[in-house]
Design a protein around this motif. Structure first.
Motif, PDB file in Angstrom:
ATOM      1  N   ASP A 260       6.709  -3.447   2.156  1.00  0.00           N
ATOM      2  CA  ASP A 260       6.284  -4.671   1.467  1.00  0.00           C
ATOM      3  C   ASP A 260       6.489  -4.584  -0.049  1.00  0.00           C
ATOM      4  O   ASP A 260       6.401  -5.591  -0.743  1.00  0.00           O
ATOM      5  CB  ASP A 260       4.811  -4.979   1.777  1.00  0.00           C
TER       6      ASP A 260
ATOM      7  N   THR B 166      -1.695  -6.012   8.041  1.00  0.00           N
ATOM      8  CA  THR B 166      -2.132  -6.985   7.041  1.00  0.00           C
ATOM      9  C   THR B 166      -3.024  -8.037   7.693  1.00  0.00           C
ATOM     10  O   THR B 166      -4.178  -8.215   7.307  1.00  0.00           O
ATOM     11  CB  THR B 166      -0.912  -7.654   6.382  1.00  0.00           C
TER      12      THR B 166
ATOM     13  N   ASP C 287       2.670 -10.576   5.623  1.00  0.00           N
ATOM     14  CA  ASP C 287       3.133  -9.566   6.564  1.00  0.00           C
ATOM     15  C   ASP C 287       2.197  -9.662   7.778  1.00  0.00           C
ATOM     16  O   ASP C 287       1.132 -10.278   7.693  1.00  0.00           O
ATOM     17  CB  ASP C 287       3.043  -8.186   5.893  1.00  0.00           C
TER      18      ASP C 287
ATOM     19  N   ASP D 255       1.626  -6.836  10.840  1.00  0.00           N
ATOM     20  CA  ASP D 255       0.940  -5.602  11.263  1.00  0.00           C
ATOM     21  C   ASP D 255       0.317  -4.874  10.072  1.00  0.00           C
ATOM     22  O   ASP D 255       0.985  -4.622   9.073  1.00  0.00           O
ATOM     23  CB  ASP D 255       1.926  -4.665  11.971  1.00  0.00           C
TER      24      ASP D 255
ATOM     25  N   ASP E 296       0.894  -4.605   3.585  1.00  0.00           N
ATOM     26  CA  ASP E 296       0.178  -3.322   3.574  1.00  0.00           C
ATOM     27  C   ASP E 296       1.079  -2.126   3.356  1.00  0.00           C
ATOM     28  O   ASP E 296       0.612  -1.055   2.999  1.00  0.00           O
ATOM     29  CB  ASP E 296      -0.549  -3.122   4.912  1.00  0.00           C
ATOM     30  N   ASP E 297       2.355  -2.279   3.632  1.00  0.00           N
ATOM     31  CA  ASP E 297       3.188  -1.109   3.845  1.00  0.00           C
ATOM     32  C   ASP E 297       4.178  -0.868   2.707  1.00  0.00           C
ATOM     33  O   ASP E 297       4.347  -1.704   1.833  1.00  0.00           O
ATOM     34  CB  ASP E 297       3.958  -1.321   5.159  1.00  0.00           C
TER      35      ASP E 297
HETATM   36 MG   LIG Z   1       2.675  -4.223   7.797  1.00  0.00          MG
END
Ligand SMILES: [Mg+2]
Length: 288
Positions: free
Chosen positions: A218, A32, A28, A30, A214-215
């Motif tokens: 994901d 990450t 990923d 942003d 991170d999100d």
């Molecule tokens: Mg992200």
């Protein structure tokens, strides 16, 4: 510091690297590879990350693919830097998997069915004129509202209004509501898990695959990776841990860099061994 459990899970994964197979590194962007910036055009990778990716490209046979919520074409310039630090273009899946921009520049876009698309287009048209005080991001497959950088009070207002507007759509077939850090996305078509499944379907059996993200968006990719038969690893890259389907938690940027270093070592060792083997086969042939 990585926990012993994380270190041993990484070692176990890297031990699955073999001479014959090109490992696949899915990333990923942003949050990450890059810290969040209110101005998204300035979200450059964490210090040292470009250099590590460049070394992985130059010293190993790794295939690097970025899977992002952004439009695919935004990633290349941010990741490579200027003048370019990362030498080879990487394949990028954009809009959470709706776009596929191959490393050679070939571009594919998969949108939803005509009726879903029409419904979404009407909502996008509305939000272009009424951004609710947030930052409306207009994507061909999604309507996205961001409130990063707003005061807490304004953020609460934008979030509440966005939820009210998106909720009835989210009930309909073909739409998915995604929550992410400081924003909501109402989207159609494939997600990051679908992108992982398409890529996995194209791999030689036994290919090592890792996914770093991170999100909340994901999680679908973590789940898809966990179902692979070959060596696989999913990592939540985030300052604070949270409930996740990922195998390990890495705190950026230190543990992210440590992971990339581990990858570089594991993948270059395999390549070095392969070179020695080819050389010795050649020597045997010459001798016989
Ligand atoms: Mg992200």
């Amino acid at each position: 510091m990585m926990t012993n459990e994380t270190v041993s899970r990484l070692d176990q994964f890297f031990a699955g690297f073999t001479r014959e197979i090109t490992p696949l590194l899915l990333l990923d962007y942003d949050g990450t590879l890059a810290p969040f910036r209110v101005d998204r055009s300035k979200a450059h990778p964490f210090k040292g990350v470009r250099e590590m990716i460049a070394r992985i490209q130059q010293q190993t046979r790794t295939r690097v693919v970025v899977i992002t919520g952004r439009p695919a074409r935004e990633i290349g310039p941010l990741l490579r830097g200027f003048p370019p630090v990362v030498p080879q273009p990487v394949e990028v899946w954009g809009l959470h998997g709706a776009e596929r921009l191959h490393a050679d520049g070939k571009y594919e876009l998969r949108l939803a069915g005509a009726e879903t698309q029409r419904t979404l287009d009407q909502l996008r048209e509305f939000l272009r004129h009424n951004n609710l005080g947030g930052e409306f991001e207009d994507k061909p497959n999604a309507a996205v509202m961001h409130w990063r950088g707003s005061s807490a009070r304004t953020a609460r207002f934008i979030e509440r209004r966005t939820r009210e507007i998106f909720a009835p759509y989210a009930e309909r077939d073909g739409f998915t509501l995604l929550e992410f850090e400081s924003g909501l996305e109402l989207r159609t078509g494939p997600n990051k898990g679908d992108a992982v499944r398409v890529l996995a379907g194209e791999l030689a059996p036994g290919t090592p695959v890792a996914y770093l993200g991170d999100d909340v968006t994901d999680e679908a990719a973590f789940d898809a990776v966990s179902r692979l038969e070959g060596p696989h690893l999913s990592a939540l890259v985030r300052a604070e841990a949270r409930a996740t389907k990922a195998n390990v938690w890495l705190q950026p940027p230190t543990e992210l860099r440590a992971f990339l270093k581990g990858w570089l070592k594991a993948a270059s060792r395999q390549r070095a061994r392969r070179r020695v083997e080819i050389a010795s086969q050649h020597a045997t042939r010459v001798a016989s």
